[in-house]
Design an enzyme around this catalytic site. Structure first.
Site, PDB file in Angstrom:
ATOM      1  N   GLU A 124      41.885  41.534  44.481  1.00 22.03           N
ATOM      2  CA  GLU A 124      43.287  41.127  44.494  1.00 22.03           C
ATOM      3  C   GLU A 124      44.169  42.194  43.844  1.00 22.03           C
ATOM      4  O   GLU A 124      45.347  42.299  44.129  1.00 22.03           O
ATOM      5  CB  GLU A 124      43.443  39.785  43.754  1.00 22.03           C
ATOM      6  N   GLU A 125      43.571  42.990  42.964  1.00 20.94           N
ATOM      7  CA  GLU A 125      44.332  44.022  42.251  1.00 20.94           C
ATOM      8  C   GLU A 125      44.460  45.325  43.023  1.00 20.94           C
ATOM      9  O   GLU A 125      45.062  46.274  42.527  1.00 20.94           O
ATOM     10  CB  GLU A 125      43.641  44.326  40.906  1.00 20.94           C
ATOM     11  N   GLU A 167      40.952  33.738  46.416  1.00 25.43           N
ATOM     12  CA  GLU A 167      41.073  32.504  45.631  1.00 25.43           C
ATOM     13  C   GLU A 167      40.684  31.267  46.451  1.00 25.43           C
ATOM     14  O   GLU A 167      39.787  30.508  46.068  1.00 25.43           O
ATOM     15  CB  GLU A 167      42.515  32.377  45.097  1.00 25.43           C
ATOM     16  N   LEU A 213      40.953  38.731  37.350  1.00 28.15           N
ATOM     17  CA  LEU A 213      41.428  37.887  36.247  1.00 28.15           C
ATOM     18  C   LEU A 213      42.502  36.946  36.772  1.00 28.15           C
ATOM     19  O   LEU A 213      43.679  37.306  36.834  1.00 28.15           O
ATOM     20  CB  LEU A 213      41.956  38.761  35.100  1.00 28.15           C
ATOM     21  N   ASP A 214      42.043  35.781  37.164  1.00 27.39           N
ATOM     22  CA  ASP A 214      42.949  34.780  37.731  1.00 27.39           C
ATOM     23  C   ASP A 214      43.713  34.090  36.595  1.00 27.39           C
ATOM     24  O   ASP A 214      43.120  33.764  35.563  1.00 27.39           O
ATOM     25  CB  ASP A 214      42.113  33.763  38.510  1.00 27.39           C
ATOM     26  N   ASP A 270      38.944  38.168  42.588  1.00 25.71           N
ATOM     27  CA  ASP A 270      40.176  38.143  41.801  1.00 25.71           C
ATOM     28  C   ASP A 270      39.675  38.360  40.373  1.00 25.71           C
ATOM     29  O   ASP A 270      39.075  37.471  39.768  1.00 25.71           O
ATOM     30  CB  ASP A 270      40.861  36.772  41.937  1.00 25.71           C
ATOM     31  N   ASP A 311      39.943  55.014  22.725  1.00 30.47           N
ATOM     32  CA  ASP A 311      39.991  54.679  24.152  1.00 30.47           C
ATOM     33  C   ASP A 311      41.404  54.264  24.528  1.00 30.47           C
ATOM     34  O   ASP A 311      42.135  53.712  23.712  1.00 30.47           O
ATOM     35  CB  ASP A 311      39.064  53.487  24.465  1.00 30.47           C
ATOM     36  N   ASP A 322      43.680  42.573  33.240  1.00 28.42           N
ATOM     37  CA  ASP A 322      43.275  42.376  34.631  1.00 28.42           C
ATOM     38  C   ASP A 322      42.754  43.671  35.248  1.00 28.42           C
ATOM     39  O   ASP A 322      41.819  43.657  36.058  1.00 28.42           O
ATOM     40  CB  ASP A 322      44.374  41.714  35.483  1.00 28.42           C
TER      41      ASP A 322
HETATM   42  P1  AHM Z   1      47.160  35.459  39.589  1.00 25.84           P
HETATM   43  O1  AHM Z   1      45.892  35.646  40.351  1.00 25.84           O
HETATM   44  O2  AHM Z   1      48.122  36.605  39.774  1.00 25.84           O
HETATM   45  O3  AHM Z   1      46.951  35.117  38.167  1.00 25.84           O
HETATM   46  O4  AHM Z   1      48.003  34.234  40.265  1.00 25.84           O
HETATM   47  C1  AHM Z   1      47.352  33.101  40.697  1.00 25.84           C
HETATM   48  C2  AHM Z   1      47.674  31.941  39.810  1.00 25.84           C
HETATM   49  C3  AHM Z   1      46.669  30.832  39.974  1.00 25.84           C
HETATM   50  O5  AHM Z   1      45.653  30.956  39.050  1.00 25.84           O
HETATM   51  C4  AHM Z   1      47.486  29.600  39.715  1.00 25.84           C
HETATM   52  O6  AHM Z   1      46.989  28.482  40.393  1.00 25.84           O
HETATM   53  C5  AHM Z   1      48.837  29.992  40.232  1.00 25.84           C
HETATM   54  O7  AHM Z   1      48.900  31.405  40.209  1.00 25.84           O
HETATM   55  C6  AHM Z   1      49.946  29.470  39.382  1.00 25.84           C
HETATM   56  O8  AHM Z   1      51.146  29.784  39.989  1.00 25.84           O
HETATM   57  P2  AHM Z   1      52.526  29.123  39.534  1.00 25.84           P
HETATM   58  O9  AHM Z   1      52.845  29.719  38.209  1.00 25.84           O
HETATM   59  O10 AHM Z   1      53.480  29.533  40.616  1.00 25.84           O
HETATM   60  O11 AHM Z   1      52.323  27.650  39.480  1.00 25.84           O
HETATM   61 MG    MG Z   2      44.477  34.685  40.986  1.00 22.64          MG
END
Ligand code: AHM
Ligand code: MG
Length: 339
Positions: free
Chosen positions: A96-97, A278, A121-122, A119, A67, A73
């Site tokens: 979000e992606e 978020e 993979l936050d 979102d 694969d 993400d």
């Molecule tokens: P992502 O969704 O691209 O991972 O970005 C969001 C993340 C949040 O989980 C987190 O609170 C924040 O970005 C952290 O940002 P920073 O590194 O500017 O503090």
């Molecule tokens: Mg996020």
């Protein structure tokens, strides 16, 4: 809701029981929540293998089974789409992606009422270093006609219109926390049986806590009033905790109490976090647990009118007393500095 029996209650059983308490429920929301639960288990399996990436293959390479290896993400995004699309209970998604909404092709005999935003993979920058990440989701009843495709208007709704929201935290254990507007419940994944089991019933956030949570590295880039408020947190001997994954930082705040802030910076004049993917879902959870969630302009997050899919917002969320004190602080500060 009746008290649980003195035995394991799985996520599926819990959402089915909750559905039965609503005579008008058609089971579609139940189906959606179950689909998200399934996607979360698949993503969890992959997140747990993240450290093996050099053995199993990096992004774009072929793994041992032939694969193509994807970034996690993107993998999470695809799995959520697959799971939500298959059951026919979801009219479309926004992620979000992805730049635009994705209306799903109709499934014969289904007229889905809901759209889902997520979102996938936050905190994805934390994966490579084995720090917890999460998935966040938000569900709206669509505004468009159920017999046709969904449209952008279905997604651009205020947070107060959410019918359900939640998150999955892939942490030391994996936990799914969600609300349908009747309190917040948490389900821990038991890997031995592969089921999310009710572990935290009717979660309530403490009135106050001993931590504040903000990227203090940006201190000099915050507005003056925010800097002064952060000074006050420190003066009050609050400890600083910041993981850099919103799901994890809010999860800790939910259980231990405290205040989480992501204010505007020079780089992000409207804040970094996304309103729809978020801030809204996490605010719904925090409020349902008895907390507060506002932006740095002191507006309730869930009352902000979204104008575009990837809109950003500043956020201050957490224990009701502590967010209340931040509001008092900012009001007093603005009154004094305008004299
Ligand atoms: P992502 O969704 O691209 O991972 O970005 C969001 C993340 C949040 O989980 C987190 O609170 C924040 O970005 C952290 O940002 P920073 O590194 O500017 O503090
Ligand atoms: Mg996020």
């Amino acid at each position: 809701m009746e008290r649980p029996l003195n035995r394991i209650v799985t996520l599926d059983e819990f959402i089915m029981r909750s559905q039965k308490e609503h005579s008008a429920a058609t089971g579609e929301l139940t189906g959606l929540l179950r689909d998200i639960g399934v996607a979360a288990k698949i993503v969890n399996r992959e997140v747990n293998k993240a450290g093996l990436v050099n053995i199993l293959g990096v992004d774009g390479a072929q793994n041992l089974s032939g694969d193509i290896v994807q970034k996690l993400d993107i993998y999470a995004n695809d799995k959520l789409i697959e799971c939500l699309q298959n059951s026919g209970e979801c009219a479309g998604i926004a992620s979000e992606e992805m730049q635009d909404i994705l209306p799903f092709k109709p499934v014969v005999g289904k007229h889905p009422k809901y759209v889902v935003l997520f979102d996938p993979l936050d905190g994805s920058s934390n994966i490579d270093v084995n720090v917890s990440v999460g998935t966040i989701f938000s569900i709206f009843r669509r505004k468009s006609d159920e017999t046709g495709p969904c449209n952008l208007e279905d997604f651009l709704q205020k947070g107060t219109e959410q019918v359900a929201a939640g998150y999955v935290l892939y942490g030391t254990s994996t936990i799914l926390v969600y609300t349908t507007g009747e309190g917040v419940n948490g389900f821990t994944l038991d890997p031995s049986i592969g089921e999310f089991c009710l572990s935290h019933r009717d979660i309530k956030i403490p009135d106050r806590g001993i931590y504040y949570s903000v990227n203090q590295g940006y201190y000099l880039k915050f507005d003056l009033e925010m800097r002064r408020f952060i000074d006050q947190c420190s003066d009050m001997n609050l400890g600083l905790r910041y993981i850099g994954t919103m799901v994890s930082d809010i999860h800790r705040t939910l259980f231990s109490g405290g205040i989480f802030l992501y204010p505007n910076t020079r780089k992000y004049p409207n804040g970094k976090l996304r309103l729809l993917y978020e801030c809204n879902p996490m605010s719904f959870i925090v409020e349902q647990a008895g907390g507060k969630a506002i932006n740095t302009g002191l507006d309730r997050i869930m009352e902000i009118n979204p104008e575009e899919l990837h809109q950003r917002a500043t956020i201050v969320a957490g224990s009701p007393d502590m967010v209340g004190e931040m509001i008092d602080f900012v009001r007093k500060y603005s009154a004094v500095s305008s004299v």
